[in-house]
Design an enzyme around this catalytic site. Sequence first.
Site, PDB file in Angstrom:
ATOM      1  N   ARG A 193      46.353 -23.695  -2.464  1.00 32.84           N
ATOM      2  CA  ARG A 193      44.938 -23.482  -2.125  1.00 32.84           C
ATOM      3  C   ARG A 193      43.990 -24.316  -2.999  1.00 32.84           C
ATOM      4  O   ARG A 193      44.218 -24.479  -4.192  1.00 32.84           O
ATOM      5  CB  ARG A 193      44.619 -21.998  -2.331  1.00 32.84           C
ATOM      6  CG  ARG A 193      43.152 -21.682  -2.299  1.00 32.84           C
ATOM      7  CD  ARG A 193      42.896 -20.219  -2.370  1.00 32.84           C
ATOM      8  NE  ARG A 193      43.377 -19.599  -3.598  1.00 32.84           N
ATOM      9  CZ  ARG A 193      43.347 -18.305  -3.812  1.00 32.84           C
ATOM     10  NH1 ARG A 193      42.901 -17.482  -2.890  1.00 32.84           N
ATOM     11  NH2 ARG A 193      43.782 -17.812  -4.939  1.00 32.84           N
TER      12      ARG A 193
ATOM     13  N   LYS B 192      42.015 -12.473   2.407  1.00 29.39           N
ATOM     14  CA  LYS B 192      40.765 -11.703   2.360  1.00 29.39           C
ATOM     15  C   LYS B 192      39.551 -12.633   2.359  1.00 29.39           C
ATOM     16  O   LYS B 192      38.617 -12.455   3.135  1.00 29.39           O
ATOM     17  CB  LYS B 192      40.720 -10.818   1.090  1.00 29.39           C
ATOM     18  CG  LYS B 192      41.906  -9.869   0.950  1.00 29.39           C
ATOM     19  CD  LYS B 192      41.826  -9.041  -0.323  1.00 29.39           C
ATOM     20  CE  LYS B 192      41.910  -9.819  -1.624  1.00 29.39           C
ATOM     21  NZ  LYS B 192      43.226 -10.415  -1.901  1.00 29.39           N
TER      22      LYS B 192
ATOM     23  N   ARG C  89      39.899  -1.949  -6.123  1.00 33.74           N
ATOM     24  CA  ARG C  89      41.268  -2.312  -6.498  1.00 33.74           C
ATOM     25  C   ARG C  89      41.970  -1.235  -7.286  1.00 33.74           C
ATOM     26  O   ARG C  89      43.124  -1.431  -7.670  1.00 33.74           O
ATOM     27  CB  ARG C  89      41.204  -3.548  -7.371  1.00 33.74           C
ATOM     28  CG  ARG C  89      41.555  -4.848  -6.685  1.00 33.74           C
ATOM     29  CD  ARG C  89      41.234  -5.924  -7.693  1.00 33.74           C
ATOM     30  NE  ARG C  89      42.047  -7.077  -7.558  1.00 33.74           N
ATOM     31  CZ  ARG C  89      41.636  -8.201  -6.948  1.00 33.74           C
ATOM     32  NH1 ARG C  89      40.468  -8.263  -6.370  1.00 33.74           N
ATOM     33  NH2 ARG C  89      42.418  -9.244  -6.924  1.00 33.74           N
TER      34      ARG C  89
ATOM     35  N   ARG D  38      49.503 -10.968 -10.796  1.00 28.65           N
ATOM     36  CA  ARG D  38      48.491 -10.434  -9.876  1.00 28.65           C
ATOM     37  C   ARG D  38      49.145  -9.565  -8.806  1.00 28.65           C
ATOM     38  O   ARG D  38      48.611  -8.532  -8.408  1.00 28.65           O
ATOM     39  CB  ARG D  38      47.706 -11.596  -9.233  1.00 28.65           C
ATOM     40  CG  ARG D  38      46.702 -12.217 -10.211  1.00 28.65           C
ATOM     41  CD  ARG D  38      46.320 -13.645  -9.863  1.00 28.65           C
ATOM     42  NE  ARG D  38      45.730 -13.785  -8.547  1.00 28.65           N
ATOM     43  CZ  ARG D  38      45.578 -14.957  -7.923  1.00 28.65           C
ATOM     44  NH1 ARG D  38      45.970 -16.089  -8.513  1.00 28.65           N
ATOM     45  NH2 ARG D  38      45.051 -15.007  -6.730  1.00 28.65           N
TER      46      ARG D  38
ATOM     47  N   ARG E  40      41.796 -22.966  -8.679  1.00 28.96           N
ATOM     48  CA  ARG E  40      41.547 -21.861  -9.603  1.00 28.96           C
ATOM     49  C   ARG E  40      42.563 -21.863 -10.740  1.00 28.96           C
ATOM     50  O   ARG E  40      43.751 -22.085 -10.499  1.00 28.96           O
ATOM     51  CB  ARG E  40      41.634 -20.519  -8.844  1.00 28.96           C
ATOM     52  CG  ARG E  40      40.341 -20.176  -8.147  1.00 28.96           C
ATOM     53  CD  ARG E  40      40.469 -19.013  -7.180  1.00 28.96           C
ATOM     54  NE  ARG E  40      41.189 -17.851  -7.673  1.00 28.96           N
ATOM     55  CZ  ARG E  40      41.331 -16.726  -6.966  1.00 28.96           C
ATOM     56  NH1 ARG E  40      40.783 -16.617  -5.772  1.00 28.96           N
ATOM     57  NH2 ARG E  40      42.014 -15.723  -7.453  1.00 28.96           N
TER      58      ARG E  40
HETATM   59  P1  AP5 Z   1      42.689 -16.526   0.676  1.00 24.46           P
HETATM   60  O1  AP5 Z   1      41.850 -16.133   1.846  1.00 24.46           O
HETATM   61  O2  AP5 Z   1      42.064 -17.351  -0.388  1.00 24.46           O
HETATM   62  O3  AP5 Z   1      43.367 -15.197   0.081  1.00 24.46           O
HETATM   63  P2  AP5 Z   1      42.751 -13.984  -0.725  1.00 24.46           P
HETATM   64  O4  AP5 Z   1      43.310 -12.742  -0.130  1.00 24.46           O
HETATM   65  O5  AP5 Z   1      41.256 -14.090  -0.832  1.00 24.46           O
HETATM   66  O6  AP5 Z   1      43.474 -14.233  -2.119  1.00 24.46           O
HETATM   67  P3  AP5 Z   1      42.934 -14.258  -3.599  1.00 24.46           P
HETATM   68  O7  AP5 Z   1      43.923 -15.018  -4.387  1.00 24.46           O
HETATM   69  O8  AP5 Z   1      41.501 -14.684  -3.657  1.00 24.46           O
HETATM   70  O9  AP5 Z   1      43.020 -12.748  -3.947  1.00 24.46           O
HETATM   71  P4  AP5 Z   1      43.023 -12.096  -5.293  1.00 24.46           P
HETATM   72  O10 AP5 Z   1      42.867 -10.703  -4.892  1.00 24.46           O
HETATM   73  O11 AP5 Z   1      44.189 -12.392  -6.159  1.00 24.46           O
HETATM   74  O12 AP5 Z   1      41.817 -12.837  -6.080  1.00 24.46           O
HETATM   75  P5  AP5 Z   1      40.330 -12.375  -6.427  1.00 24.46           P
HETATM   76  O13 AP5 Z   1      39.482 -13.572  -6.439  1.00 24.46           O
HETATM   77  O14 AP5 Z   1      39.944 -11.217  -5.615  1.00 24.46           O
HETATM   78  O15 AP5 Z   1      43.989 -17.248   1.231  1.00 24.46           O
HETATM   79  C1  AP5 Z   1      44.901 -17.877   0.343  1.00 24.46           C
HETATM   80  C2  AP5 Z   1      45.357 -19.227   0.901  1.00 24.46           C
HETATM   81  O16 AP5 Z   1      46.136 -19.003   2.076  1.00 24.46           O
HETATM   82  C3  AP5 Z   1      44.184 -20.125   1.333  1.00 24.46           C
HETATM   83  O17 AP5 Z   1      44.484 -21.447   0.961  1.00 24.46           O
HETATM   84  C4  AP5 Z   1      44.129 -19.999   2.847  1.00 24.46           C
HETATM   85  O18 AP5 Z   1      43.740 -21.236   3.426  1.00 24.46           O
HETATM   86  C5  AP5 Z   1      45.575 -19.658   3.206  1.00 24.46           C
HETATM   87  N1  AP5 Z   1      45.622 -18.705   4.306  1.00 24.46           N
HETATM   88  C6  AP5 Z   1      44.824 -17.613   4.497  1.00 24.46           C
HETATM   89  N2  AP5 Z   1      45.164 -16.962   5.631  1.00 24.46           N
HETATM   90  C7  AP5 Z   1      46.215 -17.653   6.167  1.00 24.46           C
HETATM   91  C8  AP5 Z   1      47.016 -17.489   7.333  1.00 24.46           C
HETATM   92  N3  AP5 Z   1      46.805 -16.473   8.198  1.00 24.46           N
HETATM   93  N4  AP5 Z   1      48.008 -18.390   7.550  1.00 24.46           N
HETATM   94  C9  AP5 Z   1      48.227 -19.434   6.685  1.00 24.46           C
HETATM   95  N5  AP5 Z   1      47.502 -19.643   5.564  1.00 24.46           N
HETATM   96  C10 AP5 Z   1      46.509 -18.764   5.308  1.00 24.46           C
HETATM   97  O19 AP5 Z   1      40.523 -11.871  -7.934  1.00 24.46           O
HETATM   98  C11 AP5 Z   1      40.823 -12.768  -8.991  1.00 24.46           C
HETATM   99  C12 AP5 Z   1      40.864 -12.003 -10.301  1.00 24.46           C
HETATM  100  O20 AP5 Z   1      39.572 -11.428 -10.595  1.00 24.46           O
HETATM  101  C13 AP5 Z   1      41.827 -10.804 -10.367  1.00 24.46           C
HETATM  102  O21 AP5 Z   1      43.146 -11.212 -10.693  1.00 24.46           O
HETATM  103  C14 AP5 Z   1      41.179  -9.955 -11.454  1.00 24.46           C
HETATM  104  O22 AP5 Z   1      41.443 -10.447 -12.746  1.00 24.46           O
HETATM  105  C15 AP5 Z   1      39.693 -10.132 -11.178  1.00 24.46           C
HETATM  106  N6  AP5 Z   1      39.141  -9.135 -10.225  1.00 24.46           N
HETATM  107  C16 AP5 Z   1      38.598  -9.407  -9.010  1.00 24.46           C
HETATM  108  N7  AP5 Z   1      38.200  -8.265  -8.409  1.00 24.46           N
HETATM  109  C17 AP5 Z   1      38.519  -7.253  -9.258  1.00 24.46           C
HETATM  110  C18 AP5 Z   1      38.388  -5.836  -9.184  1.00 24.46           C
HETATM  111  N8  AP5 Z   1      37.850  -5.236  -8.108  1.00 24.46           N
HETATM  112  N9  AP5 Z   1      38.831  -5.106 -10.232  1.00 24.46           N
HETATM  113  C19 AP5 Z   1      39.354  -5.690 -11.330  1.00 24.46           C
HETATM  114  N10 AP5 Z   1      39.533  -7.020 -11.461  1.00 24.46           N
HETATM  115  C20 AP5 Z   1      39.108  -7.810 -10.427  1.00 24.46           C
HETATM  116 MG    MG Z   2      39.921 -14.438  -2.417  1.00 19.60          MG
END
Ligand code: AP5
Ligand code: MG
Length: 215
Positions: free
Chosen positions: A127, A13, A88, A172, A161
Amino acid sequence: MNIILLGPPGAGKGTQAQRLMERHGMRQLSTGDMLRAAVKAQTPVGLQAKAVMERGELVSDEIVSALIGDGLDAMGPDTGAIFDGYPRTEAQAGSLDGILAARGRSLDHVIELAVDEDALVERITGRYTCANCGKGYHDKFEQPRVAGTCDKCGSTEFKRRPDDNEETVRTRMAEYRAKTAPILPIYESRGIISRVDGMADMDAVTAAIEGLIAD
Ligand code: AP5
Ligand code: MG
């Protein structure tokens, strides 16, 4: 144009949101990034969210919906929004409808990045980001052109992270299955959801998304 990128942790994402921002002048609204900034600045929201995030659980709906409203208010009315990691839960999906309507916006596309969960642990634990400009990298899938130096800003400081360890990633993913996957039918019933193969290489995923939003 207002779009949601939906998918489990590591689906890509953030990677795709950054690309859409650079190429289409849209703005990424990542609740995860906003929460990490709040934790770093030790704001009241950050102090409340820190332990929850480190466990891999979800922060309260009220907190994240308020962040999204504020994020939209800080943007120009004609700038497109990319919602990354929000909504979410069913409650957040309902809140987003109200938040958008109040600002004369509506959802154009919900894009689900479909991925194989087994590959996600490797993606997430490999990552890291530039500590200065935030550009994302991966030990195996996206290395800097010059080892140890950020392609974008030249910094030599990088960070990982605290929730990117295998145990927290499993929590997660379980949260995604239990609370986020159930919102997919809401958007299916409105006919605005499309599925993209998130296991394809990054450029192919970007091309697929660009094809959808050009329609
Ligand atoms: P990346 O693009 O970083 O993936 P992502 O989908 O953004 O993954 P996240 O880990 O950020 O998602 P998340 O939902 O767990 O975390 P968030 O910050 O939202 O890609 C990952 C890796 O893969 C990278 O190294 C990239 O280079 C590689 N990659 C990408 N695409 C690729 C491909 N096609 N091929 C190969 N490699 C690839 O949330 C964190 C925390 O915040 C949550 O756990 C929660 O506690 C809180 N939070 C955030 N939003 C909310 C909400 N709306 N409600 C409640 N709690 C929330
Ligand atoms: Mg992300």
